[in-house]
Scaffold this active site. Structure first.
Site, PDB file in Angstrom:
ATOM      1  N   GLY A  55     -29.042  39.663  16.208  1.00  0.00           N
ATOM      2  CA  GLY A  55     -28.192  38.763  15.426  1.00  0.00           C
ATOM      3  C   GLY A  55     -26.811  39.347  15.280  1.00  0.00           C
ATOM      4  N   CYS A  82     -33.019  45.190  17.714  1.00  0.00           N
ATOM      5  CA  CYS A  82     -31.571  45.283  17.495  1.00  0.00           C
ATOM      6  C   CYS A  82     -31.221  44.962  16.040  1.00  0.00           C
ATOM      7  CB  CYS A  82     -30.832  44.395  18.494  1.00  0.00           C
ATOM      8  SG  CYS A  82     -29.079  44.745  18.569  1.00  0.00           S
ATOM      9  N   TYR A  83     -30.557  43.840  15.790  1.00  0.00           N
ATOM     10  CA  TYR A  83     -30.252  43.483  14.399  1.00  0.00           C
ATOM     11  C   TYR A  83     -31.547  43.391  13.590  1.00  0.00           C
ATOM     12  CZ  TYR A  83     -28.509  40.700  10.450  1.00  0.00           C
ATOM     13  OH  TYR A  83     -28.184  40.248   9.193  1.00  0.00           O
ATOM     14  N   HIS A 169     -32.964  46.416  23.585  1.00  0.00           N
ATOM     15  CA  HIS A 169     -33.505  45.071  23.843  1.00  0.00           C
ATOM     16  C   HIS A 169     -34.638  45.128  24.864  1.00  0.00           C
ATOM     17  CE1 HIS A 169     -30.655  42.542  21.624  1.00  0.00           C
ATOM     18  NE2 HIS A 169     -29.808  43.525  21.840  1.00  0.00           N
ATOM     19  N   GLU A 171     -36.505  42.800  25.766  1.00  0.00           N
ATOM     20  CA  GLU A 171     -36.674  41.512  26.467  1.00  0.00           C
ATOM     21  C   GLU A 171     -35.791  41.369  27.698  1.00  0.00           C
ATOM     22  OE1 GLU A 171     -35.117  42.126  23.737  1.00  0.00           O
ATOM     23  OE2 GLU A 171     -33.506  40.719  23.272  1.00  0.00           O
ATOM     24  N   ASP A 227     -37.753  17.591  34.232  1.00  0.00           N
ATOM     25  CA  ASP A 227     -38.416  17.324  32.952  1.00  0.00           C
ATOM     26  C   ASP A 227     -39.000  15.920  32.881  1.00  0.00           C
ATOM     27  OD1 ASP A 227     -37.355  19.780  32.500  1.00  0.00           O
ATOM     28  OD2 ASP A 227     -35.755  19.094  31.168  1.00  0.00           O
ATOM     29  N   LYS A 366     -38.495  25.795  30.415  1.00  0.00           N
ATOM     30  CA  LYS A 366     -38.316  25.207  31.747  1.00  0.00           C
ATOM     31  C   LYS A 366     -39.315  25.745  32.772  1.00  0.00           C
ATOM     32  CE  LYS A 366     -35.497  22.468  34.028  1.00  0.00           C
ATOM     33  NZ  LYS A 366     -34.913  21.235  33.463  1.00  0.00           N
TER      34      LYS A 366
END
Ligand code: XMP
Length: 510
Positions: A55, A82-83, A169, A171, A227, A366
């Site tokens: 954040g 992180c944040y 991070h 991710e 989609d 997606k």
């Protein structure tokens, strides 16, 4: 209930990525804004684990996003990133500071000590950092489990309470052992079991839709994109001929796209209506050169066409839409202030008489939608289709949109895409297409002077389309496209390649 992870969003740019990474391990994760859920709700939902996202810079800043510290005493494991790591330290009574030169950005050497969440991470590895503040003093009950040359607390742990924080991070792919850290958290700490598979999602979604819809009538506007096509295939499987799909061909589709959509859905057990409205759109677009105006004209004409169809079809019970999870998050469920500026076709519900909207893909990212499409036996070329703006080639023709320009663009675009697709690329090309510029230039063919259009080629590499790099396409690919297009497409005398990234440029030219 159960076996799911909550991604508590504090406005970080990687919030969706974290949820995707968890789901890649076949565990369901959902993103909720820090101000959209309470501790009681978290308890009721029965999450197995919580991840605090990144954040803004400082937990001490006025208005900085925070959360009820009771979340740390629910007995549910928490991983702060992180944040989120700093916030956890702050909420649990530790100290965060921005003083000193601890700012780190990019790839950094991480040194770890033993900790259950860092199991399998070598003593030294590379992680991705992006922070100014850092945890100066860990809260009581916590120990520091990793550091870097400038950050004395790159990870902390309270094993007893199953609370973990990482300044880096996990991710992002730049963190070498990020996946290991997330897997440790999901499986070892939270004891989740992998049960999020598109095959089982598909079966359940079909059963649920059948139960909900029963004998009701469903209407779906099919755009030809991934989609809405997957949504159509799913509903076709669930309710067959109670589904009516309306495909409006605005005449600005890519080469053969309209034909392919017809082939796929005319052969399924649904009511399929294809409306050939190319002429109608073109006449409305006559003389229009301003890009935003083009978008508006195309959008409005779509609504007009649907209005007419709606009248013909009469009342339906459900209007189906191919909304997907990022749209749901961006329209307000998450915390980050992403304002979505692109809409495919808006406003349809006002003109169709229906009882309820159904959005069967609203929980899917997606890549999951694509996977579901495969489960439903949609052809690979459709499932893998790159993003394509709702207004279609309309925004890739600069200046006035004419049939001639559209035809040239369709051919040039097909050649370019063919060349990119058959090449072995050193770098992923996320989206690649041709643009019809409005400038003509002199050329020479045989003994004749020509005066034809300039076609621009664009290819970008990106994960999120918010920023993008121009793709370093091999010269051979550019060479083949540059030689084939003027040779095979009439009235093109020049081909150029766009080497601007986003920002400062956008992906589309418009
Ligand atoms: P820009 O040009 O804004 O594009 O950098 C970012 C991504 O969005 C796609 N795009 C659209 N997608 N409806 C959509 O669904 C639209 O109207 C639209 N306009 C642009 C663009 O192709 C790129 O992938």
């Amino acid at each position: 209930m159960g076996n799911k992870i909550l991604v508590l969003d504090f406005g970080g740019q990687y919030n969706q990525l974290i949820a995707r990474r968890v789901r890649e391990e076949h565990v369901y994760a959902e993103v909720r804004g820090f101000d959209k859920i309470t501790v009681d709700e978290i308890k009721r939902e029965g999450y197995r684990g919580i991840i605090f996202t990144g954040g803004p810079n400082s937990v001490y800043a006025e208005g900085a996003p925070s959360f009820d510290k009771g979340v740390l005493s629910l007995g549910i494991p928490v991983l702060g990133i992180c944040y989120g790591h700093q916030l956890m330290a702050h909420l649990a009574g530790g100290e965060v500071t921005g003083a000193g030169a601890t700012s780190e950005y990019g790839r950094v050497k991480l040194k770890v000590r033993h900790s259950p969440i860092l199991e399998g991470v070598p003593r030294e590895s590379i992680c991705f950092m992006s922070h100014t503040d850092y945890v100066k003093r860990v809260p009581e009950g916590f120990t520091v489990t990793a550091d870097t040359d400038v950050c004395s607390c790159a990870a902390m742990a309270n094993d007893e309470k199953k609370l973990y924080g990482v300044q880096f991070h996990p991710e992002v792919t730049h963190t070498e052992y990020g996946k290991t850290v997330l897997k440790n958290f999901i499986f070892k700490i939270c004891a989740c079991v992998p049960d999020w598979y598109m095959g089982s999602f598909c079966k359940k979604a079909v059963a649920d839709l059948r139960e909900k819809i029963g004998d009701g009538k469903v209407l779906l506007a099919l755009s030809g994109g991934v989609d809405s096509s997957v949504c159509a295939a799913l509903l076709a499987e669930a309710v067959g001929s109670n589904l009516t799909c309306v495909f409006v061909d605005h005449g600005m589709m890519r080469k053969d796209e309209g034909k392919q959509i017809r082939e796929i859905f005319e052969n399924r057990n649904v009511n399929f209506m294809a409306i050939d409205a190319g002429e109608r759109f073109l006449s409305k677009l006559k003389g229009v050169t301003e890009p935003e105006r083009k978008r508006k004209v195309i959008g409005e004409e779509f609504i007009r066409v649907f209005e007419e169809i709606g009248k013909k079809i009469g009342a339906v019970d459900y209007l189906a839409q191919g909304t997907i999870y990022p749209d749901v998050i961006e329209s307000g469920l998450g915390a980050s202030a992403t304002i979505k500026s692109h809409h495919n076709v808006g406003g349809l519900p006002d003109f169709v008489d229906f009882k309820e909207i159904i959005e069967p893909l609203r929980l899917l990212f997606k890549d999951e939608v694509r996977q579901l499409g495969r489960e439903l036996s949609l052809p690979e070329y459709l499932v893998e289709r790159q993003p394509f703006p709702g207004p279609g080639l309309g925004i890739r023709v600069i200046g006035e949109i004419t049939r001639e320009k559209l035809d040239i663009l369709r051919e040039a675009d097909a050649i370019f895409r063919e060349e990119v697709e058959r090449a072995a690329l050193p770098q992923k090309a996320s989206q690649y297409f041709a643009v019809m510029t409005d400038s003509k230039s002199v050329g020479v063919m045989g003994d004749d002077r020509t005066y034809g259009y300039t076609v621009a080629l664009r290819s970008v590499t990106t994960d999120d389309f918010m920023t993008a790099e121009w793709t370093r396409l091999p010269f051979e690919v550019l060479e083949r496209a540059g030689s084939r297009i003027p040779n095979e497409v009439k009235n093109v005398s020049r081909v150029v390649y766009d080497i601007t990234s986003k920002p400062p440029a956008t992906v589309e030219w418009e």
